[in-house]
Design a protein around this motif. Structure first.
Motif, mmCIF file in Angstrom:
data_model
loop_
_atom_site.group_PDB
_atom_site.id
_atom_site.type_symbol
_atom_site.label_atom_id
_atom_site.label_comp_id
_atom_site.label_asym_id
_atom_site.label_seq_id
_atom_site.Cartn_x
_atom_site.Cartn_y
_atom_site.Cartn_z
ATOM 1 N N ILE A 7 0.817 -1.257 0.014
ATOM 2 C CA ILE A 7 0.012 0.271 0.061
ATOM 3 C C ILE A 7 0.744 1.223 -0.140
ATOM 4 C CG2 ILE A 7 -1.762 1.155 1.300
ATOM 5 C CD1 ILE A 7 -2.807 -1.297 2.240
ATOM 6 N N GLY A 8 1.042 1.978 -1.143
ATOM 7 C CA GLY A 8 1.826 2.961 -1.215
ATOM 8 C C GLY A 8 3.295 2.702 -1.054
ATOM 9 N N GLY A 9 3.775 1.534 -1.466
ATOM 10 C CA GLY A 9 5.167 1.299 -1.154
ATOM 11 C C GLY A 9 5.462 0.657 0.215
ATOM 12 N N VAL A 10 4.305 0.493 1.064
ATOM 13 C CA VAL A 10 4.642 0.077 2.288
ATOM 14 C C VAL A 10 3.950 -1.371 2.399
ATOM 15 C CG1 VAL A 10 4.183 0.379 4.883
ATOM 16 C CG2 VAL A 10 4.619 2.278 3.469
ATOM 17 N N PHE A 11 4.936 -2.531 2.780
ATOM 18 C CA PHE A 11 4.353 -3.651 2.742
ATOM 19 C C PHE A 11 3.641 -3.978 4.120
ATOM 20 C CE2 PHE A 11 7.485 -4.083 -0.493
ATOM 21 C CZ PHE A 11 7.030 -4.531 -1.445
ATOM 22 N N LEU A 12 2.469 -4.576 3.999
ATOM 23 C CA LEU A 12 1.948 -4.863 5.295
ATOM 24 C C LEU A 12 1.457 -6.335 5.266
ATOM 25 C CD1 LEU A 12 -0.646 -1.999 5.261
ATOM 26 C CD2 LEU A 12 1.300 -2.127 6.852
#
Length: 71
Positions: A7-12
């Motif tokens: 999500i927006g380059g952030v891995f969750l």
């Protein structure tokens, strides 16, 4: 990187995303049950809310593996 959502380059972790979705569904379902008056039939409302959360989280996790998405 199976099991993660970007999500927006952030891995969750996908389980975190499923838990947030399950929490939103439980909040809506809890308000509906309170409006109908179904909580009068149970002795301990928080326990019912936790059970609903776990059931919905399990259902969402099961549905994601059914449709080929990996949690």
């Amino acid at each position: 990187m199976i099991g993660e959502v970007s999500i927006g380059g952030v891995f969750l972790p996908s389980l975190l995303v499923l838990a947030i979705a399950a929490l939103a569904i439980v909040v809506l379902l809890s308000r509906l049950l309170a409006l109908v008056g179904a909580y009068r039939l149970v002795a301990y409302r928080p326990l019912v809310d936790v059970a609903l959360f776990l059931l919905i989280l399990g259902l969402l996790a099961s549905l994601t593996t059914t449709f080929g998405l990996h949690p």
